[in-house]
Scaffold this motif. Structure first.
Motif, PDB file in Angstrom:
ATOM      1  N   LEU A  29       0.770  -1.152   0.171  1.00 15.77           N
ATOM      2  CA  LEU A  29      -0.309   0.042  -0.165  1.00 15.77           C
ATOM      3  C   LEU A  29       0.643   1.010  -0.217  1.00 15.77           C
ATOM      4  N   ASN A  30      -0.029   2.536  -1.028  1.00  9.97           N
ATOM      5  CA  ASN A  30       1.127   3.373  -0.535  1.00  9.97           C
ATOM      6  C   ASN A  30       0.828   4.185   0.929  1.00  9.97           C
ATOM      7  N   GLU A  31       1.891   4.968   1.589  1.00  8.75           N
ATOM      8  CA  GLU A  31       2.138   5.437   2.379  1.00  8.75           C
ATOM      9  C   GLU A  31       0.620   6.168   3.829  1.00  8.75           C
ATOM     10  N   SER A  32      -0.206   6.347   2.571  1.00 11.21           N
ATOM     11  CA  SER A  32      -1.548   7.127   2.842  1.00 11.21           C
ATOM     12  C   SER A  32      -2.153   6.095   3.926  1.00 11.21           C
ATOM     13  N   GLU A  33      -2.028   4.755   2.649  1.00 12.16           N
ATOM     14  CA  GLU A  33      -3.184   3.621   2.626  1.00 12.16           C
ATOM     15  C   GLU A  33      -2.638   2.616   4.014  1.00 12.16           C
ATOM     16  N   LYS A  34      -1.211   2.931   4.513  1.00  9.65           N
ATOM     17  CA  LYS A  34      -0.801   2.192   5.586  1.00  9.65           C
ATOM     18  C   LYS A  34      -1.553   2.729   7.168  1.00  9.65           C
ATOM     19  N   GLU A  35      -1.270   4.284   6.823  1.00 10.35           N
ATOM     20  CA  GLU A  35      -1.571   4.756   7.951  1.00 10.35           C
ATOM     21  C   GLU A  35      -3.085   4.735   8.561  1.00 10.35           C
ATOM     22  N   HIS A  36      -3.791   4.805   7.440  1.00 15.66           N
ATOM     23  CA  HIS A  36      -5.200   3.891   7.644  1.00 15.66           C
ATOM     24  C   HIS A  36      -5.367   2.980   8.045  1.00 15.66           C
ATOM     25  N   VAL A  37      -4.914   2.184   7.760  1.00 18.11           N
ATOM     26  CA  VAL A  37      -5.039   0.210   7.861  1.00 18.11           C
ATOM     27  C   VAL A  37      -4.307   0.861   9.433  1.00 18.11           C
ATOM     28  N   PHE A  38      -2.912   0.942   9.738  1.00 17.47           N
ATOM     29  CA  PHE A  38      -2.435   1.478  11.182  1.00 17.47           C
ATOM     30  C   PHE A  38      -3.051   1.821  12.155  1.00 17.47           C
ATOM     31  N   ALA A  39      -3.676   2.972  11.444  1.00 19.26           N
ATOM     32  CA  ALA A  39      -4.919   3.675  12.911  1.00 19.26           C
ATOM     33  C   ALA A  39      -6.163   2.568  13.366  1.00 19.26           C
ATOM     34  N   LEU A  40      -6.571   2.093  11.854  1.00 13.05           N
ATOM     35  CA  LEU A  40      -7.813   1.457  12.080  1.00 13.05           C
ATOM     36  C   LEU A  40      -7.577  -0.087  13.430  1.00 13.05           C
ATOM     37  N   LEU A  41      -5.956  -0.784  13.208  1.00 13.92           N
ATOM     38  CA  LEU A  41      -5.574  -1.653  13.713  1.00 13.92           C
ATOM     39  C   LEU A  41      -5.432  -0.876  14.809  1.00 13.92           C
ATOM     40  N   ASP A  42      -4.960   0.462  15.352  1.00 16.42           N
ATOM     41  CA  ASP A  42      -4.677   1.144  17.090  1.00 16.42           C
ATOM     42  C   ASP A  42      -5.744   0.805  17.311  1.00 16.42           C
ATOM     43  N   ALA A  43      -6.751   1.183  16.707  1.00 14.26           N
ATOM     44  CA  ALA A  43      -8.284   1.892  17.707  1.00 14.26           C
ATOM     45  C   ALA A  43      -9.117   0.342  18.041  1.00 14.26           C
ATOM     46  N   PHE A  44      -8.659  -1.126  16.815  1.00 10.16           N
ATOM     47  CA  PHE A  44      -9.521  -2.207  17.305  1.00 10.16           C
ATOM     48  C   PHE A  44      -8.074  -2.579  18.482  1.00 10.16           C
ATOM     49  N   LEU A  45      -7.194  -2.235  18.647  1.00  8.30           N
ATOM     50  CA  LEU A  45      -6.679  -3.095  19.272  1.00  8.30           C
ATOM     51  C   LEU A  45      -6.430  -2.338  20.954  1.00  8.30           C
ATOM     52  N   ALA A  46      -6.625  -1.154  20.979  1.00  8.05           N
ATOM     53  CA  ALA A  46      -7.039  -0.299  22.002  1.00  8.05           C
ATOM     54  C   ALA A  46      -8.324  -0.597  22.372  1.00  8.05           C
TER      55      ALA A  46
END
Length: 55
Positions: A29-46
């Motif tokens: 993925l491009n950097e922006s898409e990666k940031e979205h994936v990681f933001a969703l993952l971070d929210a789910f983990l939190a």
């Protein structure tokens, strides 16, 4: 954070094939898409950690 960084920090961990394939797909993925994936993952983990604390 690049997947190489994750791999280095988790060298003692074993991932199943499906997880590895997902990591590889994320890496494409491009950097922006990666940031979205990681933001969703971070929210789910939190959320998951908070639920565990509240039990």
């Amino acid at each position: 954070m690049m997947l190489d960084d994750i791999a280095e920090k988790t060298s003692n961990m074993a991932f199943d094939r499906r997880t590895v394939e997902r990591f590889q797909d994320i890496e494409k993925l491009n950097e922006s898409e990666k940031e979205h994936v990681f933001a969703l993952l971070d929210a789910f983990l939190a959320k998951s950690k908070m639920q565990a604390i509240l039990k």
